[in-house]
Design a protein around this motif. Structure first.
Motif, PDB file in Angstrom:
ATOM      1  N   SER A  72      52.216  42.517  44.174  1.00  0.00           N
ATOM      2  CA  SER A  72      53.666  42.364  44.123  1.00  0.00           C
ATOM      3  C   SER A  72      54.356  43.575  44.739  1.00  0.00           C
ATOM      4  O   SER A  72      53.960  44.724  44.492  1.00  0.00           O
ATOM      5  CB  SER A  72      54.139  42.196  42.677  1.00  0.00           C
ATOM      6  OG  SER A  72      53.719  40.954  42.163  1.00  0.00           O
TER       7      SER A  72
ATOM      8  N   CYS B 223      46.273  31.316  33.694  1.00  0.00           N
ATOM      9  CA  CYS B 223      45.615  32.310  34.537  1.00  0.00           C
ATOM     10  C   CYS B 223      44.140  32.393  34.170  1.00  0.00           C
ATOM     11  O   CYS B 223      43.802  32.786  33.051  1.00  0.00           O
ATOM     12  CB  CYS B 223      46.308  33.669  34.351  1.00  0.00           C
ATOM     13  SG  CYS B 223      45.669  34.955  35.418  1.00  0.00           S
TER      14      CYS B 223
ATOM     15  N   ILE C  38      46.179  43.524  34.500  1.00  0.00           N
ATOM     16  CA  ILE C  38      47.543  43.796  34.955  1.00  0.00           C
ATOM     17  C   ILE C  38      47.698  45.307  35.008  1.00  0.00           C
ATOM     18  O   ILE C  38      47.483  46.001  34.010  1.00  0.00           O
ATOM     19  CB  ILE C  38      48.587  43.159  34.027  1.00  0.00           C
ATOM     20  CG1 ILE C  38      48.447  41.634  34.071  1.00  0.00           C
ATOM     21  CG2 ILE C  38      49.996  43.577  34.416  1.00  0.00           C
ATOM     22  CD1 ILE C  38      49.375  40.900  33.139  1.00  0.00           C
TER      23      ILE C  38
ATOM     24  N   THR D 222      41.707  38.833  32.851  1.00  0.00           N
ATOM     25  CA  THR D 222      42.812  39.202  33.726  1.00  0.00           C
ATOM     26  C   THR D 222      43.102  40.688  33.575  1.00  0.00           C
ATOM     27  O   THR D 222      43.026  41.235  32.473  1.00  0.00           O
ATOM     28  CB  THR D 222      44.075  38.396  33.378  1.00  0.00           C
ATOM     29  OG1 THR D 222      43.831  37.003  33.614  1.00  0.00           O
ATOM     30  CG2 THR D 222      45.269  38.827  34.205  1.00  0.00           C
TER      31      THR D 222
ATOM     32  N   ILE E  62      46.686  39.179  43.057  1.00  0.00           N
ATOM     33  CA  ILE E  62      48.126  38.998  43.250  1.00  0.00           C
ATOM     34  C   ILE E  62      48.747  40.373  43.409  1.00  0.00           C
ATOM     35  O   ILE E  62      48.656  41.221  42.501  1.00  0.00           O
ATOM     36  CB  ILE E  62      48.775  38.232  42.073  1.00  0.00           C
ATOM     37  CG1 ILE E  62      48.234  36.803  41.994  1.00  0.00           C
ATOM     38  CG2 ILE E  62      50.283  38.169  42.257  1.00  0.00           C
ATOM     39  CD1 ILE E  62      47.018  36.628  41.138  1.00  0.00           C
TER      40      ILE E  62
ATOM     41  N   PHE F 197      46.385  41.568  38.876  1.00  0.00           N
ATOM     42  CA  PHE F 197      47.769  41.725  39.301  1.00  0.00           C
ATOM     43  C   PHE F 197      47.999  43.209  39.597  1.00  0.00           C
ATOM     44  O   PHE F 197      47.795  44.061  38.721  1.00  0.00           O
ATOM     45  CB  PHE F 197      48.737  41.282  38.203  1.00  0.00           C
ATOM     46  CG  PHE F 197      48.782  39.800  37.962  1.00  0.00           C
ATOM     47  CD1 PHE F 197      49.761  39.011  38.564  1.00  0.00           C
ATOM     48  CD2 PHE F 197      47.863  39.185  37.128  1.00  0.00           C
ATOM     49  CE1 PHE F 197      49.820  37.642  38.333  1.00  0.00           C
ATOM     50  CE2 PHE F 197      47.910  37.816  36.880  1.00  0.00           C
ATOM     51  CZ  PHE F 197      48.889  37.048  37.491  1.00  0.00           C
TER      52      PHE F 197
END
Length: 502
Positions: A196, A210, A265, A263, A194, A230
């Motif tokens: 952004s 997630c 980030i 995950t 993902i 992310f």
């Protein structure tokens, strides 16, 4: 003699007027076919570009090594199918530019920008090649232009109003934020990426799951393809470790039972923000397992809070086997009744800037729009974790008015960098198996930090003789580490990583 100087001035003026004009040699044009150009690059390369999204401009310097000026009759792109390019030269933009002069022994800057055309059948990055041509005095010269296109799912100001799955077959690109409505679940598949855009957030009013079902069968590597990542949408290498490129994940008061597993980030203003400013019950909650937060900066854009990897405003976090590193402000920030449980976590908060905020902060009260809210004591349960970093004054813990809620703070079998809480009192942490302020060296805490190995890849796994080795309290429910490696069942290591003997 008094008439000599005026006479010389008159003669000089007459010579200037009557003699034919002389141009500087570097301004005289040559039409010689041997007068070729030289280039700073033989190939203009773009990093992977999302289709239909323009790239940053790449620079190409064009050199005229000749004594006299040359006129470049045409600068153009061959315009092969698959990409749309634009050129900018001396303020003029277009696909083809004509009659551009370069003085002798001078240079010209050409800016190239690319937009890749969609290719619906291509799931992986695909190569697009073109030629940037220069025609000078009958000579044809070319520089390759090379781009990789990547198809993607684009979410532009999207509001998700029904249960949705984001698949991992193509990247997801967020513009102008995405809102997951209340009573709706967004599920993100294993391996999804993902990206952004600047200032964009994923805002959850319902539920986010997630990577909820992925379960590796053995040890994994940090670059495992099943990890959900992310990131910011700048794909150039320069931006790979730059904080604050996008907003973060926000969970509002109506959000509930959120899960993030395996995950990463990275490079955001905050990692996870639970935003429940008026202490609505029940608290929104997020469970985090086997995750990594890296390069988190500070909040902006109207928020009254500073940045943190985990930022709870009347919200609950349950976090295990997680690495938090390189936060420019806080790593963990819990206020106004937030409940935080951290098991087997490593907070290794090293930043290049002079960080003035501790890695972990708890507070009972907060001011919202200039109004002090009623204080509600936060709760912290930390076990088998590391809180470390390069805070300027060496203090990585701060419990604001903590003497009013000491029973709400429980830290066990953890390595802590703190001078304030090694002193006698209700918040003293020299108990419960904690290790305070171990001296770095010769028994280094981590394998590689910015202070120990400058320029080397950071590695926050435990060093061979780390004081955190074999000092954890076994937790029966947690038998593997961040990389899914088995923990020692009787004397596990403190932190996100179980040390592996060579």
């Amino acid at each position: 003699m008094r008439f000599l100087l005026p006479l010389l001035l008159v003669l000089s003026a007459l010579v200037t007027v009557l003699l034919p004009g002389c141009e500087p040699k570097e301004d005289l044009l040559t039409t010689d076919s041997s007068a070729k150009l030289e280039f700073s690059l033989d190939t203009v390369k773009f990093d992977t570009v999302f289709v239909s999204v323009g790239t940053v401009s790449k620079r190409l310097w064009v050199y005229n090594r000749n004594a006299r000026a040359v006129r470049v009759a045409e600068i153009s792109l061959q315009s092969r199918p698959g990409a749309t390019y634009s050129l900018l030269v001396n303020g003029d933009a277009g696909l083809t530019l004509r009659d551009v002069e370069i003085r002798g022994q001078d240079s010209l800057l050409v800016l190239v920008r690319a937009t890749i055309d969609p290719t619906p059948t291509a799931l992986k990055p695909f190569l697009v090649v073109d030629d940037l041509r220069f025609r000078t005095n009958g000579n044809e010269q070319a520089v390759k232009v090379l781009s990789y296109g990547q198809n993607a799912y684009f979410h532009d100001g999207e509001q998700i109003k029904r249960n949705t799955i984001w698949k991992a077959d193509k990247p997801h690109v967020i513009y102008n934020s995405v809102l997951v409505d209340s009573a709706v679940t967004l599920t993100i598949e294993a391996g999804a990426r993902i990206y952004s855009h600047a200032g964009s957030f994923l805002v959850v009013r319902g539920q986010l799951l997630c990577n909820p079902t992925y379960q590796p069968t053995g040890a994994i590597k940090p670059d495992d393809r099943n990890i959900v990542r992310f990131l910011g949408d700048r794909r150039e290498e320069f931006y790979s470790e730059v904080p604050g490129q996008w907003g973060g994940l926000e969970f509002d008061a109506s959000s509930h039972d959120n899960v993030l597993r395996f995950t990463q980030i990275k490079n955001s203003a905050f990692g996870l923000l639970i935003f429940n400013p008026f202490n609505r019950q029940p608290h929104p909650s997020v469970r985090v397992e086997n995750a990594e937060f890296r390069n988190i900066s500070s909040l902006n854009g109207g928020y009254f809070l500073e940045g943190a990897a985990l930022l709870g405003l009347s919200g609950d976090f349950r976090v295990q086997n997680t690495l938090i590193t390189n936060c420019e402000q806080y790593a963990v920030f819990g206020v106004q009744g937030s409940q935080l449980q951290l098991d087997y976590c490593t907070i290794a908060n090293y930043t290049q800037n002079n960080r003035l905020k501790p890695s972990v902060l708890l507070a009972a009260a907060i001011e919202i729009n200039g109004k002090q809210q009623p204080p509600v004591a936060p709760v912290l349960l930390m076990r088998n974790s590391i809180v470390w970093g390069n805070m300027r004054d060496g203090e990585e813990l701060e419990f604001v008015d903590g003497d009013q809620y000491p029973s709400a703070i429980s830290i066990r079998n953890s390595v802590l960098k703190t001078k304030k809480y090694e002193k006698a009192g209700p918040l003293n942490q020299q108990q419960n198996g904690n290790i305070l302020n171990p001296v770095e060296g010769p028994n280094y805490l981590f394998k590689s930090t910015p202070l120990r190995f400058r320029g080397k890849t950071l590695d926050f796994q435990l060093d061979t003789l780390s004081p955190a080795s074999n000092k954890a309290l076994p937790l029966p429910a947690l038998t593997t580490d961040l990389l899914n490696r088995p923990r020692n069942p009787t004397t596990p290591d403190i932190g996100a990583y179980e040390r592996v003997n060579p």
